[in-house]
Design a protein around this motif. Sequence first.
Motif, PDB file in Angstrom:
ATOM      1  N   ALA A  82       0.853  -1.167  -0.159  1.00  0.00           N
ATOM      2  CA  ALA A  82      -0.114  -0.042   0.096  1.00  0.00           C
ATOM      3  C   ALA A  82       0.877   1.224   0.090  1.00  0.00           C
ATOM      4  O   ALA A  82       0.562   2.169  -0.753  1.00  0.00           O
ATOM      5  N   LEU A 126       2.584   1.621  -3.622  1.00  0.00           N
ATOM      6  CA  LEU A 126       1.470   1.856  -4.716  1.00  0.00           C
ATOM      7  C   LEU A 126       0.910   3.520  -4.233  1.00  0.00           C
ATOM      8  O   LEU A 126       0.599   4.094  -5.231  1.00  0.00           O
ATOM      9  N   GLY A 127       0.583   3.664  -2.956  1.00  0.00           N
ATOM     10  CA  GLY A 127      -0.035   4.989  -2.703  1.00  0.00           C
ATOM     11  C   GLY A 127       0.849   6.231  -3.160  1.00  0.00           C
ATOM     12  O   GLY A 127       0.384   7.149  -3.539  1.00  0.00           O
ATOM     13  N   ASP A 167      -4.342   3.344  -9.763  1.00  0.00           N
ATOM     14  CA  ASP A 167      -5.522   3.614  -9.082  1.00  0.00           C
ATOM     15  C   ASP A 167      -6.758   2.849  -9.827  1.00  0.00           C
ATOM     16  O   ASP A 167      -7.407   2.167  -9.011  1.00  0.00           O
ATOM     17  N   VAL A 221      -6.807  -0.880  -8.663  1.00  0.00           N
ATOM     18  CA  VAL A 221      -7.059  -1.126  -7.260  1.00  0.00           C
ATOM     19  C   VAL A 221      -8.428  -0.761  -6.774  1.00  0.00           C
ATOM     20  O   VAL A 221      -8.966  -1.454  -5.880  1.00  0.00           O
ATOM     21  N   ALA A 273      -4.141  -3.384   2.825  1.00  0.00           N
ATOM     22  CA  ALA A 273      -3.708  -2.668   1.734  1.00  0.00           C
ATOM     23  C   ALA A 273      -4.600  -1.971   1.056  1.00  0.00           C
ATOM     24  O   ALA A 273      -4.376  -0.424   1.073  1.00  0.00           O
ATOM     25  N   TYR A 290      -3.794   2.172   1.323  1.00  0.00           N
ATOM     26  CA  TYR A 290      -3.528   2.732   0.013  1.00  0.00           C
ATOM     27  C   TYR A 290      -4.403   4.020  -0.404  1.00  0.00           C
ATOM     28  O   TYR A 290      -4.013   4.934  -0.807  1.00  0.00           O
ATOM     29  N   TYR A 311      -2.825   7.936  -0.902  1.00  0.00           N
ATOM     30  CA  TYR A 311      -3.008   8.365  -2.229  1.00  0.00           C
ATOM     31  C   TYR A 311      -3.958   9.719  -2.009  1.00  0.00           C
ATOM     32  O   TYR A 311      -3.673  10.810  -2.502  1.00  0.00           O
TER      33      TYR A 311
END
Length: 274
Positions: A99, A102-103, A117, A120, A155, A159, A163
């Motif tokens: 997380a 990716l975030g 995004d 996810v 996650a 995330y 984000y």
Amino acid sequence: MSLSATDVLARPEEATGTRPRPARRRRLPDLRRWISPLALLALWQVASSTGVLSPDQLSSPWTVLQAGIETARSGELGEAFAVSIVRVGLGFAFGAGVALVLGVVAGLSRWGGVLIDPPVQMLRTLPFLGLIPLFILWFGIGEEPKIVLVALGVAFPLYLNIYSGIRNVDDHLVEATTALGYTRWERLVHVVLPSAVPQTLVGLRQALGVAWLALIVGETVNADAGLGYLINNAREFLRTDVIVVGLIVYAALGLVTDALVRLIERRALRWRGN
């Protein structure tokens, strides 16, 4: 009588920035919050004692307490507790790491947001119970499916908050760093990431709550050890007292982990002054 700007500027405490801060009063726990839980506990005991609730439906609080002591003394509760803690720890470490990466990538990069995004957002709507048969086919019936379930539960909320926290940084702060000549790295380290910390901690609290829910799902469907197995085994023998003991331990673990994150939040965000 109005004050001029020179009068305000002439105050020494304001000119030097040494105005004394008001003393903080230490908050005492509000005991009124215990009224309704204790009332419900008493009502539960009365309903069990008068026969309104049969033991097959729900054991009395006193019986549950005795069952908790019994399982703790036999070592059954401690063993189940240790197994569940390890599963949550491994799943949390893996899910939080994914997380975070990716975030940050999706939050800092426009192309990262475009590519990361959407999948996810699609994956996070999948139900845990629907994924279990697929995970069993992929990973077998060992520890991996349970750990992966916990990792997914951790996650997604983490995330989303990382984000959102990065994307919602105050534009005025970014403009100020540009005017001050900050490099991109300095802007990231000193402004963007610190500004995302409050929402990241909110995501952390959500993630830990979902982690325990994911663990319950994984352990009650397919497990040979852990708190979920303890509950499932008690269901086979109609031991509602042991079932309630397992649920109480789950709830207590969730409250403890949430309290730990709140403690981290208070220390990390002391600059907010509350």
